[in-house]
Write an enzyme that holds these catalytic residues in place. Structure first.
Site, short mmCIF file in Angstrom:
data_model
loop_
_atom_site.label_atom_id
_atom_site.label_comp_id
_atom_site.label_asym_id
_atom_site.label_seq_id
_atom_site.Cartn_x
_atom_site.Cartn_y
_atom_site.Cartn_z
N LYS A 178 0.86 -1.18 0.00
CA LYS A 178 0.00 0.00 0.00
C LYS A 178 0.90 1.23 0.00
O LYS A 178 1.92 1.26 0.69
CB LYS A 178 -0.89 -0.03 1.25
CG LYS A 178 -1.95 1.07 1.32
CD LYS A 178 -2.80 0.91 2.58
CE LYS A 178 -3.94 1.92 2.66
NZ LYS A 178 -4.75 1.74 3.88
N SER B 223 -9.74 1.47 2.94
CA SER B 223 -8.91 2.30 2.10
C SER B 223 -7.83 1.54 1.33
O SER B 223 -7.30 2.05 0.36
CB SER B 223 -8.23 3.36 2.96
OG SER B 223 -7.34 2.75 3.88
N SER C 222 -9.93 -0.97 7.04
CA SER C 222 -9.33 -0.76 5.72
C SER C 222 -8.56 -1.94 5.14
O SER C 222 -8.13 -1.89 3.99
CB SER C 222 -8.39 0.45 5.78
OG SER C 222 -9.14 1.64 5.82
#
Lengths: 95, 482, 478
Positions: free
Chosen positions: B74, B149, B173
């Site tokens: 990420k 997210s 997330s």
């Protein structure tokens, strides 16, 4: 809690955000709705409850006092918006 | 090769069935072919990956646990020499000058990074639409969101553009996008994985964790990244168990609780049915299922949307245009530089949360908002504590819906916030949680969340592994990406 | 109209740790800009603070020295405001639960009495960087080397009622922190600086006046001047019908005045909250006992002991004990010879201090070591040289690294100790001046000095004055 335009201006000032006149109304609505939403919290009786700041009930670990970092100015300033003579430059600060 | 799980690839590499270079080349080609449709990567680093693959192939003897396996990070984990943007214009020019501890540990384990994945800006969102680099798409239906997210990491893995990936979870997330993309996602106990070098959203809630095709893959990843880090005072100094060895333990006799609050009105009947089926599988493995209560769970989202914005309003103050990141053109003075750099550099949702947080901490409102939220946090944590005196794990859906359409909820912050109803309390308490695929509705994956007591990740991985030995939902690959 | 002044001080003390409070970067003063600002100090995205053990110990040590409560479980909070020298947009400080609370210390007033000043709290926090306003094409330069240097901010009760008292308090704190060895005390380099909260009210008023805070006073003289300026200014404002505005002001040493700071005005809502990156600070088991045992003798106790043990008067004892370095130097000079204490005190406070002041040196930088000064004093005591010659010897010692004996030897300054030699000189002086002998014998005692002077002249000052006196008296009386 319904916020006023003045509230939005004050919060923006604290947070150093520039909110243009045409955005004020939208922020006012959005933030007021979010605050109304979080006020569900008032349903709970929390009078004698200890606030919880951390998930773990732990104490701070301590570092030995020794210098372990070396100079990396060049690397760090390579990604800076403006530097001169090793200093970060910002618009004139008035004290 | 991409139909193999990470654990299978590790074994195949060890047996020299193929080289890391071959494996990485294969994924590089897949990303080049497919990512256009998904927008799951912000920064793709094929040369670096191939270079690392050659090094992995040249290692002999006692190699790291993940030697030669490609992963994706990420874009919130700082990677020395690689752009680390947090999907924000604010950090579009930010080349991180150091490695996050998670990155260092993955490097030490021999994993190979394919690049940095797309996400909601500064990890604030549940759909991965708020990225400065455009919305991420769900490989099961590219008109839909992958969740967020950590949507890029989930989407890329679901489309088999990587063997595993790393996400972060502040309110769901990792688990929610895992559910929406049909993969396995683990949020470890707060403090199990170092936060050093993980760009902070809400420091007391953030925790990094893996996405894998299987629970076993997550065990491999967690094994590599878990442990105390002296650079993170909130990481916990306790031994890391052998997660992989624990996978095959029998789960017979384990007690699993279903919070009645999560199975009342409002739960979609089709999702409820999928969860019911999963419970049947667990029962067949010898688990006992019982009803429990988390009476304050309904307040979790409200408390979260005070605490997370409060912390974020302070955490994001460092983005001021002075030392790194975006600075506006031709500032007329200091104040103008601050305000315009931040307003132009941050997106709408980030600005909303900063403002809510600043308000909740400001003079006269601190007690009514921030302090009250911290007290509710305590209540929620106590609820879980009580539950774990009775059960080994708490089971619920991961998300109230399957993947929704792009733009469907992006105009309405509150509706978006509600997608995290089952996951957010877990962050407030700091507990570990896993999302496992339990089937499909109209071709879209459904996820089940299991939560266990502090540092009992083994229980989750063990249950997940045993469940996945009985099912094949997790092995499905979206047809466009086969 | 009679006015009453209320003063409280906030003193920022830089702790002399090797590394910063939350990072492993060096704290040394005077490095090239930003070469001692690591990722944590710069507040790069993703970095986290880790607390320095010695900073905690040093803060606790201060607490012990002022009889304060040391909180087990103190909490770090974030103080949020934007300023270019504050990298994270917040300062890590302690608000609700500081490490030190409820201390007290005694100050001596000019009239010889003492006054007790309360210490509300002393909390740990990180220092900010520095803004350099020299011209960079109209820009300001930021150096973050100082960012993250550990500080304790010592907040007093508003117990002082004049600039002089404030200075006495500040000097006392300075003396304590340097005694403890937790701060180098260097005010020019900003290791020890002060903000003064000042308000005035009419005598008899029960309510406090509106206070102003004057920032960054880095010398005792500036504190005194800034406070006096502020007192006068506030009285003027009120007497001319105005109201004192609560504000932050800056002292300008150049024109000896204070002015309102523009930059701090709006930053008054700091939105403090507990720093989620740090946990409550547990004091290590046994730490306080260990620190207590290692506490040095503090100025008040030392002063009393000097008076008792060395029979010094209060003034000498107070001056000598005001700095640990001076007190240690003094005791090294005395080195157990208690009968030498008074003369040693005179030399340390007199000749030595004058020379140090003249050259702008600290006693730790004295070119004449305590051992060397002790030898010089021993030579006065054993009559090798006179006190007067000793001053000459001292000057030579100051300008070279020679010992007293070396200087005496090389310049032949030792007193004439051979009675026969001295007797011959005395005889000659008497024989050469029959007129003065006549006068003396007729009762003019004052002429005696003339003979002494002539003997000293003839011996170039090397005669022992007492011996000369004795010889002259006995010879002239014959």
């Amino acid at each position: 809690m319904a916020l006023s335009t003045e509230d939005i201006r004050n919060i923006a000032k604290l947070a150093k955000l520039q909110i243009n006149a045409d955005e004020l109304e939208q922020y006012k609505q959005d933030l007021s709705r979010i605050l109304e939403f979080v006020e569900q919290m008032n349903q709970a009786d929390v009078d004698n409850i200890e606030p919880m700041a951390h998930p773990q009930d732990m104490m701070q670990s301590l570092r030995v006092d020794e210098v372990i970092e070396s100079d990396q100015r060049e690397k760090f300033q390579h990604i800076a918006p403006a530097t001169q003579d090793g200093l970060y430059l910002v618009p004139k600060v008035i004290e | 090769m991409h139909t193999l799980t990470l654990a299978q690839q590790v074994r195949a590499l060890a047996e020299k069935q193929f080289s890391s270079e071959e494996l990485v080349k294969h994924y590089v080609q897949r990303i080049e072919t497919y990512d256009e449709k998904l927008n799951s990567f912000i920064t793709f680093t094929p040369e670096r990956a191939l270079e690392q693959a050659k090094q992995a192939d040249s290692r002999a003897g006692d190699v790291g646990l993940l030697n030669g396996v490609p992963i994706a990070l990420k874009d919130i984990f700082c990677t020395d020499g690689v752009k680390t943007s947090c999907a924000s214009k604010m950090l579009d020019n930010f080349i991180a000058p150091y490695d996050a501890t998670v990155v260092t540990k993955l490097n030490q384990a021999g994993a190979i990074s394919l690049g940095k994945t797309n996400m909601d800006e500064f990890a604030m969102g549940s759909s991965s639409e708020s990225s400065y680099y455009g919305a991420v798409k769900n490989p099961w239906d590219t008109e839909r969101v992958p969740g967020g997210s950590s949507g890029g990491s989930a989407s890329a893995l679901a489309a088999r553009l990587t063997s595993a990936s790393m996400g972060t979870d502040t309110g769901g997330s990792i688990r929610q996008p895992a559910a929406l993309c049909g993969i396995t996602g683990l949020k470890p106990t707060y403090g199990r994985v170092s936060r050093y070098g993980m760009i902070a959203y809400a420091s007391s809630l953030d925790q990094g964790g893996p996405f894998g095709i299987t629970a076993e893959d997550c065990a491999y990843m967690l094994q590599a990244i878990a442990g105390h880090d002296y650079l993170d005072s909130t990481s916990v100094d306790r031994p890391v168990p052998d997660y992989i060895a624990g996978l095959s333990e029998p789960v017979k006799g384990m007690c699993i609780g279903l919070p009645e609050e999560f199975f009342q009105q409002g739960l979609d009947a089709d999702i409820a049915a999928k969860i019911e089926q999963a419970c049947e599988v667990l029962k067949s493995l010898g688990c006992e299922i019982k009803s429990i209560s988390l009476p304050n769970a309904k307040l979790a989202i409200a408390a979260y949307y005070v605490l997370a914005p409060a912390e974020c309003s302070s955490n994001l103050s460092r983005f001021d245009g002075v030392r790194f990141g975006y600075r506006c053109e031709n500032p007329t003075g200091l104040e103008d530089m601050y305000c315009r750099s931040r307003s132009e550099g941050f997106g709408d949702e980030v600005k909303r949360r900063i403002m809510i947080g600043a308000y909740a901490l400001s003079a006269g409102y601190y007690d009514a908002y921030y302090l009250k939220a911290q007290k509710i946090r305590r209540l929620i944590s106590e609820d879980y504590k009580a539950a774990f005196s009775e059960v080994d794990a708490v089971l619920s859906p991961t998300s109230p819906t399957t993947a929704f359409k792009v733009n469907e909820k992006s105009d309405d912050p509150i509706t978006m916030y509600l997608s995290d109803i089952y996951t957010i309390g877990v962050n407030l308490a700091g507990l570990p949680g896993i999302s496992l695929p339990v089937g499909f509705l109209q071709g879209l994956p459904v996820g089940m969340q299991l939560v266990s007591n502090y540092f009992e990740e083994q229980t989750l991985l063990n249950l997940g592994h045993q469940y996945q030995k009985q099912t094949d939902h997790h092995l499905q690959i979206p047809s466009e990406f086969e | 109209m009679e006015w009453e002044v209320v003063i409280g001080l906030e003193i920022h003390v830089q702790l002399n740790t090797q590394s910063k409070i939350f990072s492993g970067a060096a704290t040394a003063y005077g490095a090239q800009p930003n070469t001692q600002a690591c990722a944590v100090d710069l507040g790069l995205p993703g970095v986290l603070p880790v607390l320095n053990k010695d900073a905690v110990a040093k803060a606790a040590m201060f607490g012990l020295a002022v009889d304060a409560t040391i909180n087990d479980g103190s909490v770090f909070d974030r103080k949020n405001y934007f300023y270019p020298d504050l990298p994270k947009g917040y300062q890590i400080s302690q608000l609700a639960i500081p490490i030190v609370e409820h201390g007290t210390l005694e100050i001596s007033l000019e009239d010889g009495t003492t006054k007790s000043v309360g210490i509300t709290r002393a909390h740990l926090e990180e220092d900010a960087g520095k803004s350099l306003h020299e011209d960079f094409d109209g820009m300001t330069g930021i150096d973050l080397n100082r960012a993250g240097t550990p500080l304790i901010e010592i907040v007093s009760e508003p117990d002082m009622s004049s600039a002089k008292e404030a200075v006495a308090y500040m000097k006392k704190i300075h003396s304590i922190v340097t005694y403890l060895g937790i701060c180098d005390g260097n005010m020019q380099e900003g290791s020890f600086r002060c903000d003064a909260n000042v308000s005035v009210r009419r005598k008899g008023d029960s309510e406090l006046g509106t206070r102003t805070e004057t920032k960054n006073l880095n010398s005792f003289r500036f504190v005194e001047r800034a406070i006096n300026y502020e007192i006068e200014r506030q009285i003027d404002v009120i007497e001319s019908g105005g109201k004192v505005v609560q504000e932050t002001r800056l002292y300008d040493a150049d024109d000896d005045s204070t002015r309102a700071m523009r930059s701090k005005e709006e930053a008054n809502d700091y939105r403090y909250f507990p720093d989620p990156d740090l946990l409550p600070v547990k004091l290590e088991q046994g730490l306080l006992e260990q620190l207590q045992a290692s506490l040095p003798e503090l100025p008040d106790v030392k002063q009393a002991r000097f008076m008792d043990e060395y029979s010094l008067n209060q003034e000498d004892a107070e001056q000598l004990s005001s700095s640990r370095a001076m007190a240690d130097y003094f005791e090294q000079v005395v080195a157990g010879e208690k009968e030498q204490a008074k003369i040693s005190a005179n030399w340390v406070l007199g000749e030595l201090s004058a020379a140090l002041n003249q050259n702008g040196l600290d006693i730790s930088q004295s070119p004449v070591s305590a051992e060397k000064l002790a030898q010089l004093i021993a030579r006065i005591a054993d009559n090798t040289i006179s006190g007067k010659i000793a001053k000459e010897v001292f000057q030579d010692m100051w300008n070279s690294d020679k010992s007293a004996d070396q200087v005496i030897q090389e310049k032949g300054l030792q007193q004439i100790s051979d009675v026969g030699e001295l007797e011959a000189i005395v005889d000659k002086v008497i024989a050469d001046n029959p007129n003065q002998v006549e006068q003396y014998l007729s009762g003019k005692d004052k002429v005696f000095g003339f003979f002494v002077g002539n003997v000293m002249k003839a011996t170039k000052g090397k005669a022992n004055p007492k011996q000369v006196n004795d010889l002259l008296k006995s010879k002239l009386s014959k």
